[in-house]
Design a protein around this motif. Structure first.
Motif, PDB file in Angstrom:
ATOM      1  N   ALA A  67       0.838  -1.193   0.000  1.00  0.00           N
ATOM      2  CA  ALA A  67       0.000   0.000   0.000  1.00  0.00           C
ATOM      3  C   ALA A  67       0.872   1.243   0.000  1.00  0.00           C
ATOM      4  O   ALA A  67       1.797   1.359   0.804  1.00  0.00           O
ATOM      5  CB  ALA A  67      -0.927   0.005   1.214  1.00  0.00           C
ATOM      6  N   THR A  68       0.602   2.153  -0.918  1.00  0.00           N
ATOM      7  CA  THR A  68       1.326   3.416  -1.014  1.00  0.00           C
ATOM      8  C   THR A  68       0.334   4.559  -0.849  1.00  0.00           C
ATOM      9  O   THR A  68      -0.685   4.607  -1.548  1.00  0.00           O
ATOM     10  CB  THR A  68       2.025   3.540  -2.379  1.00  0.00           C
ATOM     11  OG1 THR A  68       2.862   2.393  -2.587  1.00  0.00           O
ATOM     12  CG2 THR A  68       2.855   4.802  -2.447  1.00  0.00           C
ATOM     13  N   ARG A  69       0.624   5.458   0.064  1.00  0.00           N
ATOM     14  CA  ARG A  69      -0.252   6.581   0.376  1.00  0.00           C
ATOM     15  C   ARG A  69      -1.673   6.091   0.623  1.00  0.00           C
ATOM     16  O   ARG A  69      -2.625   6.471  -0.067  1.00  0.00           O
ATOM     17  CB  ARG A  69      -0.218   7.628  -0.751  1.00  0.00           C
ATOM     18  CG  ARG A  69       1.123   8.336  -0.877  1.00  0.00           C
ATOM     19  CD  ARG A  69       1.040   9.561  -1.762  1.00  0.00           C
ATOM     20  NE  ARG A  69       0.710   9.246  -3.145  1.00  0.00           N
ATOM     21  CZ  ARG A  69       1.599   8.874  -4.056  1.00  0.00           C
ATOM     22  NH1 ARG A  69       2.874   8.734  -3.725  1.00  0.00           N
ATOM     23  NH2 ARG A  69       1.224   8.605  -5.286  1.00  0.00           N
ATOM     24  N   SER A  70      -1.807   5.236   1.604  1.00  0.00           N
ATOM     25  CA  SER A  70      -3.095   4.624   1.900  1.00  0.00           C
ATOM     26  C   SER A  70      -3.289   4.526   3.405  1.00  0.00           C
ATOM     27  O   SER A  70      -2.341   4.318   4.160  1.00  0.00           O
ATOM     28  CB  SER A  70      -3.165   3.229   1.275  1.00  0.00           C
ATOM     29  OG  SER A  70      -4.353   2.573   1.658  1.00  0.00           O
ATOM     30  N   ASP A  71      -4.549   4.685   3.829  1.00  0.00           N
ATOM     31  CA  ASP A  71      -4.906   4.536   5.230  1.00  0.00           C
ATOM     32  C   ASP A  71      -5.935   3.428   5.380  1.00  0.00           C
ATOM     33  O   ASP A  71      -6.807   3.237   4.523  1.00  0.00           O
ATOM     34  CB  ASP A  71      -5.514   5.829   5.781  1.00  0.00           C
ATOM     35  CG  ASP A  71      -4.521   6.969   5.810  1.00  0.00           C
ATOM     36  OD1 ASP A  71      -3.317   6.687   6.052  1.00  0.00           O
ATOM     37  OD2 ASP A  71      -4.937   8.130   5.598  1.00  0.00           O
ATOM     38  N   LEU A  84      -7.242   5.717  -0.503  1.00  0.00           N
ATOM     39  CA  LEU A  84      -5.988   6.121  -1.143  1.00  0.00           C
ATOM     40  C   LEU A  84      -5.916   7.639  -1.133  1.00  0.00           C
ATOM     41  O   LEU A  84      -6.899   8.322  -1.453  1.00  0.00           O
ATOM     42  CB  LEU A  84      -5.939   5.586  -2.572  1.00  0.00           C
ATOM     43  CG  LEU A  84      -5.913   4.053  -2.659  1.00  0.00           C
ATOM     44  CD1 LEU A  84      -6.174   3.587  -4.079  1.00  0.00           C
ATOM     45  CD2 LEU A  84      -4.579   3.534  -2.165  1.00  0.00           C
ATOM     46  N   ASN A  85      -4.781   8.153  -0.775  1.00  0.00           N
ATOM     47  CA  ASN A  85      -4.615   9.585  -0.579  1.00  0.00           C
ATOM     48  C   ASN A  85      -3.890  10.238  -1.749  1.00  0.00           C
ATOM     49  O   ASN A  85      -3.143   9.576  -2.481  1.00  0.00           O
ATOM     50  CB  ASN A  85      -3.844   9.848   0.714  1.00  0.00           C
ATOM     51  CG  ASN A  85      -4.563   9.302   1.926  1.00  0.00           C
ATOM     52  OD1 ASN A  85      -5.754   9.543   2.101  1.00  0.00           O
ATOM     53  ND2 ASN A  85      -3.854   8.545   2.762  1.00  0.00           N
ATOM     54  N   ALA A  87      -1.097  12.612  -3.651  1.00  0.00           N
ATOM     55  CA  ALA A  87       0.342  12.771  -3.446  1.00  0.00           C
ATOM     56  C   ALA A  87       0.612  14.037  -2.639  1.00  0.00           C
ATOM     57  O   ALA A  87      -0.194  14.963  -2.608  1.00  0.00           O
ATOM     58  CB  ALA A  87       1.057  12.834  -4.788  1.00  0.00           C
ATOM     59  N   GLY A  94      -2.651   9.435  -7.428  1.00  0.00           N
ATOM     60  CA  GLY A  94      -2.649   9.336  -5.975  1.00  0.00           C
ATOM     61  C   GLY A  94      -2.059   8.028  -5.509  1.00  0.00           C
ATOM     62  O   GLY A  94      -1.168   7.461  -6.139  1.00  0.00           O
ATOM     63  N   GLY A  95      -2.576   7.497  -4.382  1.00  0.00           N
ATOM     64  CA  GLY A  95      -2.047   6.280  -3.791  1.00  0.00           C
ATOM     65  C   GLY A  95      -2.324   5.038  -4.617  1.00  0.00           C
ATOM     66  O   GLY A  95      -3.103   5.057  -5.581  1.00  0.00           O
ATOM     67  N   ARG A  96      -1.652   3.916  -4.183  1.00  0.00           N
ATOM     68  CA  ARG A  96      -1.764   2.655  -4.917  1.00  0.00           C
ATOM     69  C   ARG A  96      -1.939   1.495  -3.942  1.00  0.00           C
ATOM     70  O   ARG A  96      -1.451   1.522  -2.817  1.00  0.00           O
ATOM     71  CB  ARG A  96      -0.517   2.403  -5.766  1.00  0.00           C
ATOM     72  CG  ARG A  96      -0.183   3.489  -6.756  1.00  0.00           C
ATOM     73  CD  ARG A  96       1.046   3.125  -7.578  1.00  0.00           C
ATOM     74  NE  ARG A  96       1.385   4.149  -8.556  1.00  0.00           N
ATOM     75  CZ  ARG A  96       2.310   4.019  -9.486  1.00  0.00           C
ATOM     76  NH1 ARG A  96       3.023   2.887  -9.560  1.00  0.00           N
ATOM     77  NH2 ARG A  96       2.551   4.989 -10.336  1.00  0.00           N
ATOM     78  N   ARG A 183      -4.934   2.043  -8.714  1.00  0.00           N
ATOM     79  CA  ARG A 183      -4.312   3.353  -8.601  1.00  0.00           C
ATOM     80  C   ARG A 183      -5.409   4.418  -8.519  1.00  0.00           C
ATOM     81  O   ARG A 183      -6.350   4.435  -9.317  1.00  0.00           O
ATOM     82  CB  ARG A 183      -3.415   3.643  -9.802  1.00  0.00           C
ATOM     83  CG  ARG A 183      -2.236   2.696  -9.934  1.00  0.00           C
ATOM     84  CD  ARG A 183      -1.309   3.130 -11.055  1.00  0.00           C
ATOM     85  NE  ARG A 183      -0.309   2.114 -11.346  1.00  0.00           N
ATOM     86  CZ  ARG A 183       0.614   2.214 -12.301  1.00  0.00           C
ATOM     87  NH1 ARG A 183       0.655   3.300 -13.062  1.00  0.00           N
ATOM     88  NH2 ARG A 183       1.484   1.237 -12.505  1.00  0.00           N
TER      89      ARG A 183
END
Length: 958
Positions: A67-71, A84-85, A87, A94-96, A183
């Motif tokens: 998870a990238t840029r994710s909560d 997903l947030n 950048a 945004g996030g992935r 994505r």
């Protein structure tokens, strides 16, 4: 078991087969239905192949989630999920979320996402699927669309919904697992003409992602413990109410009064039509106002000059594709009042002073003004209808003090050339003393700079009848315009009438007669657009309206170039499907027939053919209202066939309005957009007969056509209290010329609908209405109502290049759970021996030769992904024999249209025969026992059924 026939092999086979041969083509979701054909039915998984639960540590770990840029969040109904947030540095991507899920080593693998239907707002952006590092489908209007496109309205309030996409079979061939990625990204602006405007930054968290599934059947069937939610209890919208109609009415009435009192030309054709219609409406301040015909005439004159100075006015008129046809409508709407003005000179012609006889205006004459600096406190001016030398009015000026002064001058400034002109006016006085009444021409250059004045010529003082006052003046060097001032210096009363400006003998600048000028601009518009008729149905209707109204205007003007009613109305008949659409004409009037001589813009069932079914752009009620009004409403031309056909089209569209909840959770009807070719977002808008469009409003068409069912649809919107919300949205579009025109009649239309009685039926998809199957074979379209269960299917789905084996379905269960899916299906078609290779495009799956946009659209910021479907060959189906042969890769309504479709989705099996002269058979093997929804007959699980030409069979499992 032998290997199933793979899609690529089938495509190669299609390309090498003679154009006259018939092929049974099968998608990868099912094998060919022949005795020797293998099938994966025995190996098919009844539920998901794999399930990734987002926010669940165990599931995420098992699927090697990255998870990238994710909560991680707790979402709807307390379910774990992720968002997903955007950048840190503002941008499109945004996030992935990346994970590995199981897949089928041969045949179809589908991916389904689970989303919470209460979320709404375009700021949620989009979710795009990737597989094995490649983008699956296209951003905008591709046959395979994004995993999610957030819209202004919630999709399914208080419930989850499922969206399914197919993976290219080559991508998973020989594999048992596939790397998938979601994505997040911002929205796209489909009509933007630069990449910077097209790609929108992601500004906040994405829609919440709950689960991702893989499965090998088109229909996704979740496990029993997979929570979906329940449909909220029905509730009627409590507000807004009738005050919206009152608010709209107050705005349009105020605008009508403002338009009627204008003293300068109105060059906006929407507002000019607005004023023409307001003139006939007793509730408006413009009703029978004697100033209106002159105001409209001077405005049409202004549009004429605008057209002469800029040829693009015809192309880029207030309504694209309509040209200056709306000017013809305005002429016809006030034909009797404008008739006496036709042989006058066009205002703005060399040497022509506007409203020189003061016949037009209200309290003050049009095209004349008295500025504050140009009069003393005791002076006044007005249009006097009790005193006139000729006609019915004159200009009256008066002052009471010895130093009283007033000047009234003409607008716009009058064109003049070189030489000696005569300036004059007739003057009458009563008790005038002091310097008295006089005229004074002022001169200006092309930039409006004053370069000469103080050329006063006085009338006799005292009291006297009409006296002609004039003077001869040479045009000063550099002067191109004049402004004639009529003045009174000192106490008394003076009247001016019949102002004159006489050009020098032999002047090359001849004034233009209004009849000829208006005819020229209508003819120029008609001639351009008959040679540039667009293809899509909505555009073709708008263009045909322009041609028809322009020619009716020419006929009214007595122009020899007018075609006459029969030919002019023929273009409208083509556009709405009452005659074959023959396309643009060459300069000699010969139709080019770009789609042959037997292509209809509207199917026999009444649905527009914008290649295939269009949701938003297929809601043509606004333009059908204008078609009816243009032909039948103006002068009452009778055309029962046209009237009945328009009713048929509206009723056919009524099938595609389904029960839903509005953005606040109240009972409503929405138009179907999920299976729409030209719809870039879901769900469709709340609409019973028409939504909050620029060019129309709810209740209008029911009022015009006066059909009991259409009136019932409108009354249903009132009963659900939804019409007021739609009208509020229309009001919120702003007080533009376009919206004010469409809302002008709302009070009258509301009164008609609410005061009508009769036995019309509600919208067909309304709960409690009878079950039905609607099929439109020309559009490859099906709508089914089975109890409270609704199915929409587009079998001919965005196949603009060639046969793609894809169908689009939208299923709403009786419990209110929605599934939308793009799925493989079986087809038969007549090959023309060619194929088109899917390009490596990720934005658009089409080209736009009429726009300055690259083929495939703009590439997004950053590294450009590759398309998962790139390189796949799409065979071209044969076009009709009389249709021109189009090159592979050129959008065509024939290239991807199959002759027979067999689509199995969950409890439904659809078999559609689009051919006109061939019967097909299909097998129910592998589907199970079913019931024919059209006949009620029971069907066994291994039956062979026939489908007649131009018909459809819909089976539902028992």
């Amino acid at each position: 078991m032998s290997e199933p026939v793979q899609r690529r092999s089938l495509l190669k086979l299609a390309a090498s087969t003679a154009a006259t041969g018939w092929l049974w083509q099968t998608g990868v979701a099912q094998a060919a239905e022949t005795e020797a054909a293998p099938t994966e039915a025995a190996e098919a998984c009844p539920g998901p192949l794999d399930t990734l639960v987002l926010g669940d540590t165990t599931s995420e770990t098992a699927h090697t989630l990255t998870a990238t840029r994710s909560d991680t969040v707790t979402g709807g109904l307390g379910q774990p999920a992720r968002v997903l947030n955007p950048a840190e540095t503002k941008g499109f991507w945004g996030g992935r979320l990346a994970a590995t899920l199981a897949c089928r080593p041969q045949g179809a693998t589908y991916v389904t996402i689970k989303l919470w239907g209460s979320e709404k707002g375009e700021d949620l952006g989009r979710l795009q699927l990737f597989a094995e590092g490649k983008q699956v489908g296209h951003f905008h209007l591709g046959a395979v669309d994004p995993l999610d496109i957030a819209g202004a309205d919630p999709r399914t309030p208080d419930r989850f919904y499922f969206h399914t996409l197919p993976l290219p079979p080559e991508l998973t061939a020989g594999k048992h697992a596939v790397d998938l990625e979601i994505r997040a990204m911002g929205q796209v602006a489909g009509y933007a003409l630069t990449a910077a405007d097209y790609f929108k930054d992601m500004t906040g968290p994405s829609r919440t992602v709950y689960r991702l599934y893989t499965h090998d059947q088109p229909y996704f069937d979740p496990d029993p413990d997979d929570i979906t939610g329940t449909l909220p209890a029905p509730a009627k919208r409590p507000s807004p109410g009738i005050e919206v109609v009152q608010k709209i009415n107050a705005r349009v009435l105020a605008q009508a009064a403002a338009e009627a009192s204008r003293t300068v030309p109105q060059l906006d054709l929407w507002y000019l039509e607005f004023l023409a219609r307001a003139y006939r409406m007793p509730a408006t301040g413009a009703y029978r106002d004697s100033a209106v015909p002159g105001q409209i005439a001077s405005s049409l004159d202004g549009i004429y000059w605008q057209h002469l100075s800029d040829a693009n006015v015809v192309i880029n008129s207030s309504q694209q594709w309509m040209g200056l046809g709306r000017a013809g409508l305005v002429m016809l709407a006030l034909a009797g009042e404008l008739e006496p003005l036709l042989d006058e000179f066009v205002i703005g012609s060399p040497g022509v002073i506007a409203n020189a006889g003061f016949e037009h205006g209200t309290d003050t004459p049009q095209s004349w003004t008295a500025p504050g600096w140009g009069r003393t406190a005791d002076a006044s001016w007005s249009r006097d209808t009790t005193v006139a030398r000729h006609g019915g009015a004159s200009l009256k000026v008066q002052a009471t003090q010895s130093n009283g002064f007033i000047t009234v001058y003409s607008t716009p400034k009058t064109k003049i050339g070189k030489g000696r002109y005569t300036y004059g006016a007739w003057v009458r006085t009563d008790g005038v003393t002091g310097a008295g009444a006089h005229i004074d021409p002022l001169f200006f250059d092309a930039d409006g700079k004053l370069i000469g004045g103080d050329h006063r010529q006085y009338a006799t003082t005292g009291t006297h009848d009409w006296e002609y006052v004039s003077l001869d003046l040479d045009t000063p060097d550099g002067a191109t315009r004049t402004e004639l001032h009529l003045r009174l210096s000192g106490p008394g009363t003076a009247w001016f009438d019949d102002v004159t400006l006489v050009a020098p003998a032999g002047s090359a600048d001849a004034p233009v007669v209004r009849r000829d000028a208006w005819a020229k601009m209508l003819l120029d518009s008609r001639e351009y657009w008959r040679q540039n008729v667009p293809q899509y149905t909505n555009q073709a209707i708008i263009c045909a309206l322009g041609l028809y109204l322009a020619d009716r205007g020419l006929s009214w003007l007595g122009a020899e170039t007018a075609w006459g009613e029969t030919r002019a109305r023929g273009y409208l008949r083509q556009s709405v499907g009452l005659a074959p659409w023959l396309g643009p004409e060459d300069k000699d009037g010969n139709p080019t027939k770009p789609l042959g001589g037997a292509y209809y813009q509207v199917s026999r069932k009444g649905i527009s053919k914008e290649l295939g079914y269009a949701g938003n752009y297929g809601e043509l009620q606004d333009w059908l209202a204008l078609v009816h009004d243009a032909v039948i409403g103006i002068d009452g031309v009778q055309d029962t066939e046209l009237h009945d056909h328009l009713v048929k089209m509206v009723k056919a569209r009524a099938v595609f309005h389904y029960p839903a909840l509005d953005s606040d959770g109240y009972t409503a009807m929405r138009y179907e957009a999920v299976v729409g070719w030209r719809d870039g977002g879901y769900p469709g808008k709340v609409a019973y007969d028409e939504g909050n469009k620029w060019d129309g409003h709810p209740l209008r068409l029911a009022t015009l056509l006066k059909d009991p069912d259409l009136t019932s649809y409108a009354r249903q919107s009132v009963a659900d209290n939804q019409v007021f919300q739609v009208l509020q949205e229309a009001y919120d579009l702003g007080a533009s010329a376009r919206t004010n025109l469409q809302l002008l009649s709302i009070a009258d239309d509301y009164a008609y609908v609410t005061g009508s009685t009769g036995g019309g039926a509600p919208l067909p998809m309304t709960p409690g209405q009878p079950d039905f199957v609607f099929s439109d074979e020309e559009n490859g379209l099906v709508a089914v109502k089975h109890g409270d269960e609704i199915l929409y299917a587009s079998l001919y789905w965005r196949a603009r290049w060639g046969v793609n084996w894809l169908a689009r379905v939208h299923l709403i269960t009786a419990e209110g759970i929605e599934r939308s899916a793009t799925v493989w299906q079986d087809v038969r078609y007549v090959p023309d021996g060619r194929s088109f290779t899917e390009p490596d495009w990720i934005n658009w799956e089409f080209t736009t030769p009429d726009l300055p946009v690259p083929a495939g659209g703009y590439n997004p910021p950053g590294d450009v992904p590759h398309q998962a479907f790139a390189g796949q060959a799409l065979p071209l189906a044969a076009a009709p024999a009389d249709a021109p042969r189009t090159a592979p890769g050129q959008e065509s309504p024939f290239a991807g249209r199959a002759s027979f479709y067999r689509c199995a989705y969950g409890p439904y099996l659809i078999a559609m025969n689009t051919a006109a002269d061939r019967t097909y058979t299909f097998s129910t093997k592998g589907f199970g026992a079913a019931r024919n929804l059209l006949t009620g007959a029971k069907v066994t699980g291994n039956a062979t059924l026939s489908v007649r030409p131009g018909s459809t069979v819909v089976l539902r499992k028992r």
